[in-house]
Design an enzyme around this catalytic site. Structure first.
Site, mmCIF file in Angstrom:
data_model
loop_
_atom_site.group_PDB
_atom_site.id
_atom_site.type_symbol
_atom_site.label_atom_id
_atom_site.label_comp_id
_atom_site.label_asym_id
_atom_site.label_seq_id
_atom_site.Cartn_x
_atom_site.Cartn_y
_atom_site.Cartn_z
ATOM 1 N N ASN A 50 -10.501 -4.393 -7.527
ATOM 2 C CA ASN A 50 -9.839 -3.166 -7.971
ATOM 3 C C ASN A 50 -10.013 -2.964 -9.477
ATOM 4 O OD1 ASN A 50 -8.699 -2.689 -5.358
ATOM 5 N ND2 ASN A 50 -7.219 -4.300 -5.822
ATOM 6 N N HIS A 136 2.054 1.563 0.635
ATOM 7 C CA HIS A 136 1.851 0.127 0.384
ATOM 8 C C HIS A 136 3.066 -0.710 0.819
ATOM 9 C CE1 HIS A 136 1.231 -3.469 -2.253
ATOM 10 N NE2 HIS A 136 -0.043 -3.193 -2.038
ATOM 11 N N GLU A 186 1.803 7.115 -2.155
ATOM 12 C CA GLU A 186 0.741 6.739 -3.083
ATOM 13 C C GLU A 186 -0.018 8.015 -3.410
ATOM 14 O OE1 GLU A 186 -1.675 3.385 -1.676
ATOM 15 O OE2 GLU A 186 0.063 2.676 -0.582
ATOM 16 N N SER A 190 -4.490 2.932 -0.826
ATOM 17 C CA SER A 190 -5.190 1.707 -1.222
ATOM 18 C C SER A 190 -6.226 1.235 -0.226
ATOM 19 C CB SER A 190 -4.163 0.600 -1.465
ATOM 20 O OG SER A 190 -3.442 0.325 -0.282
ATOM 21 N N ASP A 215 3.125 6.446 -6.453
ATOM 22 C CA ASP A 215 2.489 5.195 -6.863
ATOM 23 C C ASP A 215 1.013 5.484 -7.152
ATOM 24 O OD1 ASP A 215 1.382 2.693 -7.112
ATOM 25 O OD2 ASP A 215 2.252 1.873 -5.276
ATOM 26 N N HIS A 218 -3.989 3.141 -7.606
ATOM 27 C CA HIS A 218 -5.451 3.255 -7.507
ATOM 28 C C HIS A 218 -5.984 4.531 -8.152
ATOM 29 C CE1 HIS A 218 -5.810 -0.264 -4.948
ATOM 30 N NE2 HIS A 218 -4.649 0.115 -4.448
ATOM 31 N N LYS A 249 -5.142 -3.211 -11.977
ATOM 32 C CA LYS A 249 -6.337 -2.662 -11.327
ATOM 33 C C LYS A 249 -7.263 -2.058 -12.381
ATOM 34 C CE LYS A 249 -4.103 -3.029 -7.007
ATOM 35 N NZ LYS A 249 -3.005 -2.588 -6.165
HETATM 36 C C1 PLP Z 1 -1.756 -3.347 -5.737
HETATM 37 C C2 PLP Z 1 -0.726 -2.332 -5.395
HETATM 38 C C3 PLP Z 1 0.605 -2.506 -5.798
HETATM 39 C C4 PLP Z 1 1.099 -3.762 -6.437
HETATM 40 O O1 PLP Z 1 0.679 -3.887 -7.744
HETATM 41 P P1 PLP Z 1 0.543 -5.372 -8.339
HETATM 42 O O2 PLP Z 1 0.530 -5.172 -9.796
HETATM 43 O O3 PLP Z 1 -0.744 -5.912 -7.787
HETATM 44 O O4 PLP Z 1 1.730 -6.146 -7.854
HETATM 45 C C5 PLP Z 1 1.485 -1.485 -5.549
HETATM 46 N N1 PLP Z 1 1.113 -0.371 -4.914
HETATM 47 C C6 PLP Z 1 -0.153 -0.179 -4.489
HETATM 48 C C7 PLP Z 1 -0.511 1.077 -3.785
HETATM 49 C C8 PLP Z 1 -1.103 -1.170 -4.694
HETATM 50 O O5 PLP Z 1 -2.343 -0.996 -4.243
#
Ligand code: PLP
Length: 398
Positions: A50, A136, A186, A190, A215, A218, A249
């Site tokens: 990522n 997620h 999101e 993801s 969120d 990505h 990421k």
């Molecule tokens: C990776 C991810 C998270 C968590 O983030 P981290 O910093 O890896 O704990 C939260 N939401 C989504 C959509 C993710 O892909």
């Protein structure tokens, strides 16, 4: 010595997982994160990270992390509210708020922790959380932890969301206070790489007076004129009460964040338990993330992002079933069966490519897939080599 009943039981459980084709194990990587990684003594071209902009291995981030470790120590020593609120944390939060154009920002030790702290701080028993079906795991877990009533709408289906909002609006109000409704999605999903219809979603949530958490794990660093995320690209950032994301990421470091109004952040400092009861992130991670924000905001960030998008388009042309109209750097190749997905991943690894199979419970049963991700750090020849391997696989399915 014979196994204890505890050992015997766990071994049985593991065997059941294996029987379903769902056993997972760790693969040790003996190189830094990058487009080429060393796994089990072999150099593989990595299409699974990522690290979209290739910043995890960037010299400027490494240097910032090293300098912060020297200046501020290896660990923060305490939670932020005790004596662990170090200068690098404050500098990062100022940079994030500036980058995202919000009143303030708060960082957590991970994106996962950001979700687990924020949702239960905002809603509780008697309230309603409405989640996209593909949200997620950390958002699902956080919603459960909040003890609010949990409702799920069909993936990206705003008619379904509206039906649930209508249901929530007709609920009798609590005696103490009105029912809060929080929509959680999101922006770029993801495991599927598709995008939420943020514009219409924002209009809908305003109509019902609901709150919205998006969120951007990505999408930050990837979408928008200033690379703030899909909220910027779709011009709805001002309508989102809670913008969440990760520093792990595209930002190439580690940690999670919430961006929003100063009031929201002040409230979370007082109520987000994963923030309050946890040692502050290491200064090195905060310093690296701040440099990442600076790079992403700069001309170089724009160039990295442009390169990422051309790699994503190349990848879309190589993989089956990818229209280029709603593209993201996440391109799943849906295989279906769990075992078949693992066999295809193994075959690709034999050919020199690292693309692990993603299975239940990360995705649903029967929709196992190889999840390819593009990175600005990939070269043209990485893509050409992958194209040849995929052609070979398509001729000889596993
Ligand atoms: C990776 C991810 C998270 C968590 O983030 P981290 O910093 O890896 O704990 C939260 N939401 C989504 C959509 C993710 O892909």
């Amino acid at each position: 010595m014979s196994a204890t009943p505890f050992e015997t039981e766990l071994r049985e459980r593991l065997r059941a997982i294996e029987h379903e084709g769902l056993l997972r194990g760790l693969r040790r990587v003996d190189s830094p994160q990058g487009p080429r990684i060393r796994v089990d003594g072999r150099n593989l071209i990595n299409f699974s990270s990522n690290d979209y902009l290739g910043l995890a291995g960037d010299p400027a981030l490494r240097e910032a992390a090293a300098r912060a470790a020297m200046d501020f120590g290896a660990g923060a020593g305490a939670s932020r509210l005790i004596c662990g609120s170090l200068a690098p944390h404050h500098q990062l939060e100022e940079a994030l708020a500036g980058f995202k154009h919000t009143g303030a920002a708060l960082t957590f030790s991970s994106g996962h922790a950001a979700a687990m702290g924020t949702l239960p701080a905002l809603v509780g028993p008697g309230d309603v959380v409405i989640l996209d079906k593909l949200a997620h795991a950390c958002l699902v877990d956080a919603a459960r932890l909040s003890r609010a009533k949990l409702r799920v709408f069909a993936h990206n289906d705003l008619d379904d969301l509206e039906r649930i909002l209508q249901w929530a609006a007709e609920r009798p109000t609590e005696k103490r206070r009105p029912v809060r409704v929080l929509i959680v999605t999101e922006s770029v999903f993801s495991m599927d790489g598709d995008r939420a219809p943020l514009k219409t979603l924002a209009t809908l949530k305003e109509r019902f007076g609901a709150w919205l958490l998006v969120d951007e794990a990505h999408a930050t660093g990837v979408f928008g004129e200033h690379r703030r995320g899909l909220a910027e690209a779709t011009d709805v950032a001002d309508q989102i009460e809670i913008q969440m994301g990760t520093l792990g990421k595209a930002l190439g470091a580690s940690g999670g964040y919430i961006c929003g109004s100063r009031t929201l952040i002040d409230y979370l400092i007082n109520r987000a338990r994963s923030f309050i009861f946890s040692t502050a992130p290491v200064p090195a991670a905060a310093a690296a993330a701040r440099v990442a924000v600076e790079i992403i905001s700069s001309e170089r960030g724009k160039e990295l992002c442009d390169t990422l998008w051309s790699r994503a388009r190349q990848l879309a042309a190589i993989l089956p079933h990818h229209a280029t109209d709603s593209l993201s750097p996440i391109l799943p190749w849906i295989i279906g069966g769990e075992a078949e997905a693992v066999r295809t991943a193994d075959a690709l690894r034999e050919m020199g490519f690292f693309v692990p199979a993603i299975r239940y419970p990360t995705v649903g049963r029967g929709v196992a897939r190889l999840r390819f991700t593009a990175s600005a750090a990939h070269s043209n020849s990485d893509l050409t080599a992958l194209a040849a391997a995929i052609r070979q696989l398509s001729c000889h399915p596993q």
